[in-house]
Design a protein around this motif. Sequence first.
Motif, PDB file in Angstrom:
ATOM      1  N   SER A  85       0.979  -1.193   0.062  1.00 14.86           N
ATOM      2  CA  SER A  85       0.053  -0.069  -0.087  1.00 14.86           C
ATOM      3  C   SER A  85       0.838   1.238  -0.052  1.00 14.86           C
ATOM      4  CB  SER A  85      -0.830  -0.004   1.245  1.00 14.86           C
ATOM      5  OG  SER A  85      -2.077  -1.172   1.002  1.00 14.86           O
ATOM      6  N   ASN A  86       1.967   1.316   0.660  1.00 15.32           N
ATOM      7  CA  ASN A  86       2.885   2.585   0.777  1.00 15.32           C
ATOM      8  C   ASN A  86       3.427   2.827  -0.504  1.00 15.32           C
ATOM      9  OD1 ASN A  86       2.252   2.793   3.480  1.00 15.32           O
ATOM     10  ND2 ASN A  86       4.341   1.699   4.329  1.00 15.32           N
ATOM     11  N   ILE A  87       3.932   1.324  -1.238  1.00 21.25           N
ATOM     12  CA  ILE A  87       4.410   1.772  -2.237  1.00 21.25           C
ATOM     13  C   ILE A  87       3.471   2.172  -3.540  1.00 21.25           C
ATOM     14  CG2 ILE A  87       5.334   0.352  -4.559  1.00 21.25           C
ATOM     15  CD1 ILE A  87       6.452  -1.757  -2.713  1.00 21.25           C
ATOM     16  N   ALA A  88       2.328   1.663  -3.564  1.00 24.15           N
ATOM     17  CA  ALA A  88       1.182   2.414  -4.259  1.00 24.15           C
ATOM     18  C   ALA A  88       0.843   3.790  -4.113  1.00 24.15           C
ATOM     19  CB  ALA A  88      -0.186   1.333  -3.972  1.00 24.15           C
ATOM     20  N   ALA A  89       0.833   4.234  -2.687  1.00 21.05           N
ATOM     21  CA  ALA A  89       1.004   5.753  -2.346  1.00 21.05           C
ATOM     22  C   ALA A  89       2.143   6.372  -2.777  1.00 21.05           C
ATOM     23  CB  ALA A  89       0.409   5.691  -0.877  1.00 21.05           C
ATOM     24  N   ALA A  90       3.131   5.997  -3.132  1.00 18.17           N
ATOM     25  CA  ALA A  90       4.357   6.723  -3.628  1.00 18.17           C
ATOM     26  C   ALA A  90       4.334   7.547  -4.888  1.00 18.17           C
ATOM     27  CB  ALA A  90       5.535   5.571  -3.386  1.00 18.17           C
ATOM     28  N   ASN A  91       3.588   7.474  -5.501  1.00 21.83           N
ATOM     29  CA  ASN A  91       3.325   8.105  -6.664  1.00 21.83           C
ATOM     30  C   ASN A  91       4.366   7.523  -7.620  1.00 21.83           C
ATOM     31  OD1 ASN A  91       2.201   9.537  -8.901  1.00 21.83           O
ATOM     32  ND2 ASN A  91       3.132  11.632  -8.111  1.00 21.83           N
ATOM     33  N   ILE A  92       4.694   6.323  -7.904  1.00 18.90           N
ATOM     34  CA  ILE A  92       5.889   5.620  -8.392  1.00 18.90           C
ATOM     35  C   ILE A  92       5.693   5.636  -9.985  1.00 18.90           C
ATOM     36  CG2 ILE A  92       6.376   3.944  -6.449  1.00 18.90           C
ATOM     37  CD1 ILE A  92       5.261   1.752  -8.039  1.00 18.90           C
ATOM     38  N   ASP A  93       6.738   5.281 -10.649  1.00 19.28           N
ATOM     39  CA  ASP A  93       6.630   5.269 -12.418  1.00 19.28           C
ATOM     40  C   ASP A  93       6.148   3.881 -12.476  1.00 19.28           C
ATOM     41  OD1 ASP A  93       7.190   4.979 -14.919  1.00 19.28           O
ATOM     42  OD2 ASP A  93       9.151   5.848 -14.631  1.00 19.28           O
ATOM     43  N   LYS A  94       4.953   3.726 -13.166  1.00 14.92           N
ATOM     44  CA  LYS A  94       4.550   2.372 -13.243  1.00 14.92           C
ATOM     45  C   LYS A  94       5.067   1.706 -14.494  1.00 14.92           C
ATOM     46  CE  LYS A  94       0.314   4.473 -13.284  1.00 14.92           C
ATOM     47  NZ  LYS A  94      -0.911   4.905 -13.510  1.00 14.92           N
ATOM     48  N   SER A  95       5.816   2.583 -15.218  1.00 16.54           N
ATOM     49  CA  SER A  95       6.329   2.105 -16.527  1.00 16.54           C
ATOM     50  C   SER A  95       7.886   1.245 -16.159  1.00 16.54           C
ATOM     51  CB  SER A  95       6.631   3.179 -17.531  1.00 16.54           C
ATOM     52  OG  SER A  95       7.667   3.848 -17.157  1.00 16.54           O
ATOM     53  N   LYS A  96       8.218   1.145 -15.007  1.00 12.91           N
ATOM     54  CA  LYS A  96       9.544   0.591 -14.567  1.00 12.91           C
ATOM     55  C   LYS A  96       8.965  -0.825 -13.665  1.00 12.91           C
ATOM     56  CE  LYS A  96      12.439   4.610 -14.591  1.00 12.91           C
ATOM     57  NZ  LYS A  96      13.212   5.435 -14.090  1.00 12.91           N
ATOM     58  N   GLY A  97       9.929  -1.671 -13.745  1.00 16.96           N
ATOM     59  CA  GLY A  97      10.039  -2.695 -12.847  1.00 16.96           C
ATOM     60  C   GLY A  97      10.326  -2.394 -11.309  1.00 16.96           C
ATOM     61  N   ILE A  98      10.081  -3.061 -10.791  1.00 17.34           N
ATOM     62  CA  ILE A  98      10.829  -2.784  -9.162  1.00 17.34           C
ATOM     63  C   ILE A  98      11.315  -3.876  -8.545  1.00 17.34           C
ATOM     64  CG2 ILE A  98       8.930  -0.865  -8.790  1.00 17.34           C
ATOM     65  CD1 ILE A  98       7.648  -2.775  -6.909  1.00 17.34           C
ATOM     66  N   TYR A  99      12.157  -3.926  -7.507  1.00 17.75           N
ATOM     67  CA  TYR A  99      12.303  -5.230  -6.825  1.00 17.75           C
ATOM     68  C   TYR A  99      11.961  -4.631  -5.300  1.00 17.75           C
ATOM     69  CZ  TYR A  99      16.107  -2.175  -4.746  1.00 17.75           C
ATOM     70  OH  TYR A  99      16.962  -1.258  -4.088  1.00 17.75           O
ATOM     71  N   ILE A 100      11.783  -5.841  -4.712  1.00 15.52           N
ATOM     72  CA  ILE A 100      11.447  -5.830  -3.246  1.00 15.52           C
ATOM     73  C   ILE A 100      12.410  -6.654  -2.247  1.00 15.52           C
ATOM     74  CG2 ILE A 100       9.614  -6.424  -1.506  1.00 15.52           C
ATOM     75  CD1 ILE A 100       7.590  -6.082  -3.891  1.00 15.52           C
ATOM     76  N   ASN A 101      12.930  -6.337  -1.498  1.00 15.50           N
ATOM     77  CA  ASN A 101      13.675  -7.035  -0.716  1.00 15.50           C
ATOM     78  C   ASN A 101      13.186  -7.772   0.556  1.00 15.50           C
ATOM     79  OD1 ASN A 101      16.265  -6.284  -1.958  1.00 15.50           O
ATOM     80  ND2 ASN A 101      16.689  -4.788  -0.793  1.00 15.50           N
ATOM     81  N   LEU A 102      13.029  -8.849   0.744  1.00 12.86           N
ATOM     82  CA  LEU A 102      12.394  -9.383   1.959  1.00 12.86           C
ATOM     83  C   LEU A 102      13.382 -10.233   2.916  1.00 12.86           C
ATOM     84  CD1 LEU A 102      10.298 -11.305  -0.832  1.00 12.86           C
ATOM     85  CD2 LEU A 102       9.429  -9.591   0.703  1.00 12.86           C
ATOM     86  N   LYS A 103      12.860 -10.290   4.088  1.00 13.77           N
ATOM     87  CA  LYS A 103      13.636 -11.352   4.916  1.00 13.77           C
ATOM     88  C   LYS A 103      12.862 -12.027   5.714  1.00 13.77           C
ATOM     89  CE  LYS A 103      13.591  -8.197   8.879  1.00 13.77           C
ATOM     90  NZ  LYS A 103      14.542  -7.247   9.991  1.00 13.77           N
ATOM     91  N   SER A 104      13.414 -13.305   6.195  1.00  8.81           N
ATOM     92  CA  SER A 104      12.478 -14.286   7.016  1.00  8.81           C
ATOM     93  C   SER A 104      12.535 -13.883   8.266  1.00  8.81           C
ATOM     94  CB  SER A 104      13.111 -15.658   6.645  1.00  8.81           C
ATOM     95  OG  SER A 104      12.435 -16.676   7.280  1.00  8.81           O
ATOM     96  N   VAL A 105      11.134 -13.794   8.922  1.00 10.72           N
ATOM     97  CA  VAL A 105      11.174 -13.590  10.384  1.00 10.72           C
ATOM     98  C   VAL A 105      10.140 -14.412  10.830  1.00 10.72           C
ATOM     99  CG1 VAL A 105      11.548 -11.099   9.998  1.00 10.72           C
ATOM    100  CG2 VAL A 105       9.118 -11.932   9.954  1.00 10.72           C
ATOM    101  N   LYS A 106      10.161 -14.797  12.247  1.00 13.92           N
ATOM    102  CA  LYS A 106       9.233 -15.499  12.940  1.00 13.92           C
ATOM    103  C   LYS A 106       8.212 -14.637  13.350  1.00 13.92           C
ATOM    104  CE  LYS A 106      10.851 -19.086  15.394  1.00 13.92           C
ATOM    105  NZ  LYS A 106      11.303 -19.992  16.580  1.00 13.92           N
TER     106      LYS A 106
END
Length: 122
Positions: A85-106
């Motif tokens: 939701s924060n990404i969506a609200a960031a007024n991002i450039d929809k013509s570009k691909g993105i990466y999302i870093n993830l980490k494993s948490v308990k």
Amino acid sequence: MFDELEKEGYDLNDIFTDEEIKKYKAEDQLRAGKTQFVDHRNGSSTLYLSSAYTKTIVALGAGAVSMISGLIGGAVAGGVGTFLSNIAAANIDKSKGIYINLKSVKNAAGNYVMKATKWGYQ
């Protein structure tokens, strides 16, 4: 991605024009591997998403969690919905691909889940 969206009950035409659907399907065939999940084997991973996914995240926000979960193939933390939701609200450039870093948490139940930590453009 389109199959997953339709399986979740979304009408593709509510998100994309017919021209965009044709364009993204053609681009997917040309850029195989651009949308991929990379496990770094240290409790972290990176999800690379094409511009078609970026536009979907902007359109659906937290609603894109099930689609992202399908790509990752594992449990996704509840915070990922807020993150998207924060990404969506960031007024991002929809013509570009993105990466999302993830980490494993308990989580509170003691299960390991993937939590988004950062994103950027490919």
